[in-house]
Every structure is written in structure tokens, then in C-alpha cells.
Scaffold this active site. Structure first.
Site, PDB file in Angstrom:
ATOM      1  N   TYR A  51      30.110  96.949  68.798  1.00 44.00           N
ATOM      2  CA  TYR A  51      28.695  97.253  68.993  1.00 44.00           C
ATOM      3  C   TYR A  51      28.510  98.765  69.064  1.00 44.00           C
ATOM      4  O   TYR A  51      29.116  99.451  69.895  1.00 44.00           O
ATOM      5  CB  TYR A  51      28.164  96.630  70.288  1.00 44.00           C
ATOM      6  CG  TYR A  51      28.165  95.113  70.315  1.00 44.00           C
ATOM      7  CD1 TYR A  51      28.347  94.351  69.156  1.00 44.00           C
ATOM      8  CD2 TYR A  51      27.979  94.423  71.506  1.00 44.00           C
ATOM      9  CE1 TYR A  51      28.339  92.973  69.195  1.00 44.00           C
ATOM     10  CE2 TYR A  51      27.967  93.031  71.551  1.00 44.00           C
ATOM     11  CZ  TYR A  51      28.157  92.313  70.391  1.00 44.00           C
ATOM     12  OH  TYR A  51      28.150  90.938  70.447  1.00 44.00           O
ATOM     13  N   GLY A 198      21.560  83.516  71.602  1.00 47.99           N
ATOM     14  CA  GLY A 198      20.522  83.049  70.694  1.00 47.99           C
ATOM     15  C   GLY A 198      19.645  81.952  71.252  1.00 47.99           C
ATOM     16  O   GLY A 198      19.068  81.162  70.497  1.00 47.99           O
ATOM     17  N   ALA A 201      16.182  81.751  70.036  1.00 45.96           N
ATOM     18  CA  ALA A 201      16.077  81.537  68.579  1.00 45.96           C
ATOM     19  C   ALA A 201      15.330  82.678  67.894  1.00 45.96           C
ATOM     20  O   ALA A 201      14.337  82.458  67.179  1.00 45.96           O
ATOM     21  CB  ALA A 201      15.426  80.192  68.286  1.00 45.96           C
ATOM     22  N   LEU A 204      11.561  82.874  68.072  1.00 48.13           N
ATOM     23  CA  LEU A 204      10.718  81.836  67.465  1.00 48.13           C
ATOM     24  C   LEU A 204      10.205  80.843  68.498  1.00 48.13           C
ATOM     25  O   LEU A 204       9.174  80.202  68.294  1.00 48.13           O
ATOM     26  CB  LEU A 204      11.501  81.091  66.376  1.00 48.13           C
ATOM     27  CG  LEU A 204      11.817  81.905  65.116  1.00 48.13           C
ATOM     28  CD1 LEU A 204      12.798  81.148  64.230  1.00 48.13           C
ATOM     29  CD2 LEU A 204      10.530  82.222  64.348  1.00 48.13           C
TER      30      LEU A 204
END
Length: 298
Positions: A51, A198, A201, A204
Site C-alpha cells: 500500500y 468490502g 460493496a 453501493l
């Protein structure tokens, strides 16, 4: 803040953890945000050696050098940067792991890593050699425990059966319920904790316009988002509902949330201040969208 034991380890991790990949390039701003998270009860911080080309680990090292005993640092290894600086190649070899840990320790300004994770994995890897490297690092006191970050059921099964991993980091959300088929039951049985990523999502489920996601159509995504929205109230927003959905599974120890701003941190912290989902609410969410299955790496 609620805390859960990570697998068979002695690590007690906050149920909401700090995903450091989202941090910016300003070390000073990162340090202030990371320390604010710790002050508010988050003790688990997830990063990786790739990262920001290692600078992400540097921010953690600067933030917690004087508070090392108060935090649980998880980082990852296996993606080897290319000499030209563009991209990386997969390298789970013993020699690379033993070399990389020294570099991570230096950037993190610590002499041990709480959880060292393999950042991927395939069945073509020299798995025995990889496991040997992690076990050696435990013997040397350079890491306390190890785990893997993977969504491949066949790889997860291999490590669950033949290694001493205490955790698996995997994508899991209302829109990605693939882990429910085989991975979550297996890991729960083996007392190996899941750390989710995640779980919103890509936003979303919270505030983004519906769009195709995995095998789901925009219409499917909209139905899932509407089901989440239907359960929101003054105390629980969409982000809290979405995270509560993954945290209700007994295999899940912590949900990693990507945090870059103070507003995002405050939103994540509200999860621990809100009530869990009732059985009826959980059922409403589950019925809103049909779960998909893993097609590859089964």
C-alpha cells in the site's frame, strides 16, 4: 466498542477495524486520524507492504511508535514490487517472506507484527514452504500469529487443514454472500476467524447509484440497497445496517472499513453504538437478493 477473539489466538480485536489502504499521502493527517481511531476504541489496524509502496506502513509506525502495546497491527506479504516500480508479481516463497518481514518491521518501527497475512495465494504455490516461513517467524518472535487474505475456497481449505492460521480476510457483504456456501461454515468449525473487507460493496449499499456488481444486475443491487434503507432509522444508517449484516455471522471477528476522513471514522464508530439485527431484519435482508456462488477455485 465490542471486541472479539481472533481465532485461537490471544488477540482481542475491535469488531470494526481500520482499513489503512484508504489513507492519503500526508503522514501528519494520517497520524491524527489513526490516533483518533485508537482513542475511540478501534485497536485493529490493517495494512500491507504494497500500500502506497510501503508508506502506508510508515504512517502506522509513526502513529503508534509510543503506543505499540495498545494496538494490533496486521500487515500482508506476497506481492513483490517490480524493479521498474510499475506493478508487482506474486511471490509466496520462503526467502521473500523472510526478507519482506524485516522491511515491514522497519517501516512499522516495531520488533513484532501481531498478524502477518499472506496477501493472496494459489494451489500452485509452494504452500508447505510458505507455512514454514510463517512458523519460523513465530519462533523468532517477529510475528505473533499469521493468516491469509483470500477469496479462493480451495486455497482457504488448504490452509485451514494444514496450517496454524488464526484468520482469513475475505470479501463479504449483502451483495457478496459467496463465503456463506462453504468458507464460513468451514472456518467456524476450525475456529479460524474471518475478517471481512468490502462489506459496503464499494458504497453501493450505502449511497452510490445502483450499478452491476459481481453477478448481480443494477436492479438486484437496487433491491439490496432498498432493503438496507428500509431498516435505517435515527440510530442506524445504511452503513451500520450493512456492517451489522456481516458481523452477525459467528465466524466473523471484525469488519475492516476503509477510512480516510474523520467523517468516515465517525460513521464506522456508530456501528458499535447501534443495536444488532433482529432475526426478522436479517431475514428481510437475506430475502432481498439471491446469494451468488463462487464459480472458480472451488
Amino acid at each position: 466498542m465490542n471486541y472479539n477473539t481472533l481465532g485461537k489466538s490471544s488477540l482481542e480485536v475491535s469488531e470494526v477495524s481500520f482499513g489503512c489502504m484508504s489513507l492519503g499521502d500526508d503522514h501528519r493527517e494520517n497520524i491524527l486520524l489513526l490516533q483518533k481511531a485508537l482513542d475511540q476504541g478501534i485497536n485493529y489496524f490493517d495494512t500491507a507492504d504494497i500500500y502506497q509502496k510501503g508508506e502506508n506502513e510508515v504512517s502506522l509506525g509513526k502513529a503508534f511508535k509510543e503506543k505499540r502495546e495498545q494496538v494490533i497491527i496486521a500487515t500482508k506479504v506476497g506481492n513483490q514490487p517490480r524493479p521498474d516500480g510499475h506493478g508487482w508479481d506474486w511471490n509466496p516463497s520462503r526467502d521473500y517472506i523472510l526478507k519482506s518481514v524485516e522491511e515491514s518491521l522497519e517501516r512499522l518501527q516495531t520488533d513484532y507484527i501481531d498478524l502477518y497475512q499472506l496477501h493472496g495465494g494459489t494451489l500452485e504455490d509452494p504452500i508447505d514452504e510458505t507455512i514454514e516461513a510463517f512458523e519460523r517467524l513465530i519462533e523468532q518472535g517477529k510475528i505473533r500469529y499469521y493468516g491469509i487474505s483470500s477469496i479462493r475456497p480451495n486455497v482457504i481449505r488448504e490452509y485451514a487443514e494444514h496450517s496454524n492460521i488464526v484468520s482469513v480476510m475475505m470479501q463479504y457483504s449483502l451483495l457478496d454472500r459467496r463465503p456463506e456456501e462453504t468458507c464460513l461454515p468451514l472456518l467456524e468449525q476450525k475456529q479460524i476467524s474471518v475478517v471481512t473487507r468490502g462489506s459496503l460493496a464499494k458504497g453501493l449499499l450505502v449511497d452510490k447509484e445502483p450499478a452491476p456488481y459481481l453477478h448481480h444486475t443494477s436492479s438486484d443491487v437496487q433491491k439490496a440497497a432498498e432493503a438496507v434503507q428500509a431498516l435505517t432509522d435515527e440510530k442506524r444508517g445504511a452503513a451500520q445496517i450493512a456492517l451489522k449484516f456481516v458481523l452477525q455471522h459467528p465466524a466473523v471477528a471484525s469488519a475492516v472499513v476503509g477510512i480516510r476522513t474523520l467523517e468516515q471514522l465517525e460513521d464506522a464508530l456508530k456501528v458499535t453504538q447501534s443495536e444488532g439485527l433482529s432475526q426478522q431484519e436479517l431475514q428481510q435482508l437475506q430475502e432481498a437478493i439471491k446469494p451468488s456462488l463462487y464459480e472458480l477455485y472451488r
